[in-house]
Design a protein around this motif. Sequence first.
Motif, PDB file in Angstrom:
ATOM      1  N   LYS A 122     -15.707  10.965   6.662  1.00 30.31           N
ATOM      2  CA  LYS A 122     -16.212  11.004   5.245  1.00 30.31           C
ATOM      3  C   LYS A 122     -14.677  11.438   4.400  1.00 30.31           C
ATOM      4  CE  LYS A 122     -21.084  11.605   6.209  1.00 30.31           C
ATOM      5  NZ  LYS A 122     -22.197  12.566   5.698  1.00 30.31           N
ATOM      6  N   ASP A 123     -14.180  12.320   4.791  1.00 31.34           N
ATOM      7  CA  ASP A 123     -12.877  12.766   4.049  1.00 31.34           C
ATOM      8  C   ASP A 123     -12.116  11.513   3.755  1.00 31.34           C
ATOM      9  OD1 ASP A 123     -13.866  15.291   3.926  1.00 31.34           O
ATOM     10  OD2 ASP A 123     -12.649  16.069   5.276  1.00 31.34           O
ATOM     11  N   MET A 124     -11.798  10.641   4.930  1.00 32.02           N
ATOM     12  CA  MET A 124     -10.919   9.580   4.674  1.00 32.02           C
ATOM     13  C   MET A 124     -11.561   8.465   4.026  1.00 32.02           C
ATOM     14  SD  MET A 124      -9.801   7.064   7.948  1.00 32.02           S
ATOM     15  CE  MET A 124     -10.876   5.640   7.870  1.00 32.02           C
ATOM     16  N   TYR A 125     -12.967   8.254   3.891  1.00 30.21           N
ATOM     17  CA  TYR A 125     -13.484   7.557   2.988  1.00 30.21           C
ATOM     18  C   TYR A 125     -13.367   7.949   1.477  1.00 30.21           C
ATOM     19  CZ  TYR A 125     -15.581   3.955   6.408  1.00 30.21           C
ATOM     20  OH  TYR A 125     -15.677   3.056   7.139  1.00 30.21           O
ATOM     21  N   HIS A 126     -13.303   9.117   1.536  1.00 28.24           N
ATOM     22  CA  HIS A 126     -13.166   9.700   0.012  1.00 28.24           C
ATOM     23  C   HIS A 126     -11.997   9.528  -0.561  1.00 28.24           C
ATOM     24  CE1 HIS A 126     -13.474  12.275  -3.540  1.00 28.24           C
ATOM     25  NE2 HIS A 126     -12.677  12.979  -3.085  1.00 28.24           N
ATOM     26  N   HIS A 127     -10.821   9.680   0.468  1.00 27.92           N
ATOM     27  CA  HIS A 127      -9.600   9.259   0.064  1.00 27.92           C
ATOM     28  C   HIS A 127      -9.546   7.850  -0.306  1.00 27.92           C
ATOM     29  CE1 HIS A 127      -5.256   9.513  -0.090  1.00 27.92           C
ATOM     30  NE2 HIS A 127      -5.382   8.452   0.675  1.00 27.92           N
ATOM     31  N   MET A 128      -9.957   7.135   0.511  1.00 24.73           N
ATOM     32  CA  MET A 128      -9.834   5.784  -0.090  1.00 24.73           C
ATOM     33  C   MET A 128     -10.485   5.381  -1.372  1.00 24.73           C
ATOM     34  SD  MET A 128     -10.426   3.390   3.483  1.00 24.73           S
ATOM     35  CE  MET A 128     -12.123   4.167   4.158  1.00 24.73           C
ATOM     36  N   GLY A 129     -11.551   6.094  -1.691  1.00 24.98           N
ATOM     37  CA  GLY A 129     -12.062   5.682  -2.922  1.00 24.98           C
ATOM     38  C   GLY A 129     -11.483   6.268  -3.997  1.00 24.98           C
ATOM     39  N   THR A 130     -10.474   7.322  -4.028  1.00 24.74           N
ATOM     40  CA  THR A 130      -9.787   8.081  -5.053  1.00 24.74           C
ATOM     41  C   THR A 130      -8.405   7.692  -4.999  1.00 24.74           C
ATOM     42  OG1 THR A 130      -9.622  10.035  -3.818  1.00 24.74           O
ATOM     43  CG2 THR A 130     -11.568   9.861  -5.357  1.00 24.74           C
ATOM     44  N   GLY A 131      -7.977   7.430  -3.518  1.00 24.77           N
ATOM     45  CA  GLY A 131      -6.499   7.214  -3.599  1.00 24.77           C
ATOM     46  C   GLY A 131      -6.118   5.941  -3.089  1.00 24.77           C
ATOM     47  N   SER A 132      -6.676   4.801  -3.317  1.00 22.85           N
ATOM     48  CA  SER A 132      -6.274   3.340  -2.988  1.00 22.85           C
ATOM     49  C   SER A 132      -6.243   2.511  -4.388  1.00 22.85           C
ATOM     50  CB  SER A 132      -7.255   2.715  -2.124  1.00 22.85           C
ATOM     51  OG  SER A 132      -7.604   3.634  -1.010  1.00 22.85           O
ATOM     52  N   LYS A 133      -5.679   3.276  -5.513  1.00 22.94           N
ATOM     53  CA  LYS A 133      -5.577   2.669  -6.765  1.00 22.94           C
ATOM     54  C   LYS A 133      -4.539   1.553  -6.578  1.00 22.94           C
ATOM     55  CE  LYS A 133      -7.259   7.129  -8.518  1.00 22.94           C
ATOM     56  NZ  LYS A 133      -7.045   7.997  -9.258  1.00 22.94           N
ATOM     57  N   SER A 134      -3.449   1.790  -6.499  1.00 19.69           N
ATOM     58  CA  SER A 134      -2.461   0.997  -6.308  1.00 19.69           C
ATOM     59  C   SER A 134      -2.459  -0.203  -5.187  1.00 19.69           C
ATOM     60  CB  SER A 134      -0.801   1.684  -5.895  1.00 19.69           C
ATOM     61  OG  SER A 134      -1.001   2.107  -4.835  1.00 19.69           O
ATOM     62  N   THR A 135      -3.209  -0.032  -4.114  1.00 15.59           N
ATOM     63  CA  THR A 135      -3.323  -0.960  -3.055  1.00 15.59           C
ATOM     64  C   THR A 135      -4.433  -1.898  -3.803  1.00 15.59           C
ATOM     65  OG1 THR A 135      -3.132   0.635  -1.293  1.00 15.59           O
ATOM     66  CG2 THR A 135      -4.296  -1.392  -1.031  1.00 15.59           C
ATOM     67  N   LEU A 136      -5.459  -1.512  -4.391  1.00 17.50           N
ATOM     68  CA  LEU A 136      -6.596  -2.259  -5.126  1.00 17.50           C
ATOM     69  C   LEU A 136      -5.988  -3.208  -6.139  1.00 17.50           C
ATOM     70  CD1 LEU A 136      -9.478  -0.085  -4.643  1.00 17.50           C
ATOM     71  CD2 LEU A 136      -9.530  -2.256  -3.726  1.00 17.50           C
ATOM     72  N   GLN A 137      -5.012  -2.554  -6.766  1.00 12.19           N
ATOM     73  CA  GLN A 137      -4.406  -3.243  -7.888  1.00 12.19           C
ATOM     74  C   GLN A 137      -3.565  -4.465  -7.382  1.00 12.19           C
ATOM     75  OE1 GLN A 137      -0.930  -3.376  -9.292  1.00 12.19           O
ATOM     76  NE2 GLN A 137      -1.971  -4.343 -11.329  1.00 12.19           N
ATOM     77  N   LYS A 138      -2.579  -4.300  -6.384  1.00 15.39           N
ATOM     78  CA  LYS A 138      -1.923  -5.270  -5.785  1.00 15.39           C
ATOM     79  C   LYS A 138      -2.735  -6.236  -5.175  1.00 15.39           C
ATOM     80  CE  LYS A 138       1.926  -1.980  -4.658  1.00 15.39           C
ATOM     81  NZ  LYS A 138       2.212  -1.082  -3.545  1.00 15.39           N
ATOM     82  N   LEU A 139      -3.703  -5.789  -4.414  1.00 11.21           N
ATOM     83  CA  LEU A 139      -4.498  -6.948  -3.886  1.00 11.21           C
ATOM     84  C   LEU A 139      -5.331  -7.658  -4.777  1.00 11.21           C
ATOM     85  CD1 LEU A 139      -5.955  -7.733  -1.018  1.00 11.21           C
ATOM     86  CD2 LEU A 139      -7.932  -6.261  -1.697  1.00 11.21           C
ATOM     87  N   PHE A 140      -5.863  -7.216  -5.762  1.00  9.69           N
ATOM     88  CA  PHE A 140      -6.537  -8.168  -6.653  1.00  9.69           C
ATOM     89  C   PHE A 140      -5.682  -9.142  -7.681  1.00  9.69           C
ATOM     90  CE2 PHE A 140     -10.438  -5.829  -5.530  1.00  9.69           C
ATOM     91  CZ  PHE A 140     -11.342  -6.566  -5.810  1.00  9.69           C
ATOM     92  N   THR A 141      -4.512  -8.557  -7.838  1.00 10.88           N
ATOM     93  CA  THR A 141      -3.319  -9.393  -8.387  1.00 10.88           C
ATOM     94  C   THR A 141      -2.895 -10.602  -7.478  1.00 10.88           C
ATOM     95  OG1 THR A 141      -2.304  -7.414  -9.411  1.00 10.88           O
ATOM     96  CG2 THR A 141      -0.916  -9.586  -9.463  1.00 10.88           C
ATOM     97  N   LEU A 142      -2.835 -10.352  -5.951  1.00 10.84           N
ATOM     98  CA  LEU A 142      -2.679 -11.412  -5.176  1.00 10.84           C
ATOM     99  C   LEU A 142      -3.693 -12.440  -5.179  1.00 10.84           C
ATOM    100  CD1 LEU A 142      -1.207  -9.251  -2.326  1.00 10.84           C
ATOM    101  CD2 LEU A 142       0.011 -10.927  -3.476  1.00 10.84           C
ATOM    102  N   LEU A 143      -4.983 -11.753  -5.088  1.00  8.79           N
ATOM    103  CA  LEU A 143      -6.267 -12.562  -4.916  1.00  8.79           C
ATOM    104  C   LEU A 143      -6.379 -13.518  -6.316  1.00  8.79           C
ATOM    105  CD1 LEU A 143      -8.911 -10.154  -3.324  1.00  8.79           C
ATOM    106  CD2 LEU A 143      -7.428 -11.829  -2.257  1.00  8.79           C
TER     107      LEU A 143
END
Length: 264
Positions: A122-143
């Motif tokens: 659950k901690d890992m998922y929480h971290h993904m929700g709050t700490g993956s901003k740059s990953t999601l930004q890069k991913l959606f730019t690629l997509l």
Amino acid sequence: MQKNNHEHTAALYFDGLTNFRDFGGYATTDGKKVRKGFLFRSDELSKLSRTDMARMDQIGFKLICDLRTETEQKSNKSRMLNQGVEVQNLTMQDKSQEFTRLEFIRYLIRHGKDIDFEQTMKDMYHHMGTGSKSTLQKLFTLLSEKEKFPVLIHCTGGKDRTGFIVAIIQLFLGIPYESVIEDYLHSNICIGPRMKKAEKLIRLMSFYRVPAERIRPMLEVKRDYLEDVLEGIMSRHTNIEGYLKNECGVSQQHLERFKEVVLE
């Protein structure tokens, strides 16, 4: 729709992958449909057979997004490197969560009895929700680039990091919530036999100090893992689009272009 989607993916059989599937094919809440053959998800690509490589060529991937850490990438090298396919490393976990196998064994021996694996997940998922901003930004730019498709997104097991990213994509595209949850939970069916073996290995590594039921939360996906992180996101934003734009810094233009490419 769910049943048809999984019937469709069952035909995509690989020798060296257990959790590979097309996550398109779903109808959206506004009457559109996510194209099949554009968006795929899987576990890691180090065990692909020669036949698997031919299947990958047949699908014709233009982009592979690897969510694994540098340690994972080094210890299980993708067989899709240097195959004429663009590979983007979009690491999803913070450095503090990186373990080599030896470090993990030592950690299990010392702390195995005290670890709450469910809370760890659950901690890992929480971290993904709050700490993956740059990953999601890069991913959606690629997509947002039409020439990048078909796209494959993967991590190690294809269940947690990939599961989270795929859920965000599907919810953004307007796939009904329950279909998103079902697709996420389908990983348990795909990886069940492999996780049984992993469970035995982890118990052996801990000298059987850690009972099977304690380990299991780490080796499966649970509805509340995903729902907890989605609830956190929705408490901060009115919808997934708001999360992607306002928290992750994805531009409206990139989001619109992505929809144009994958919706019909």
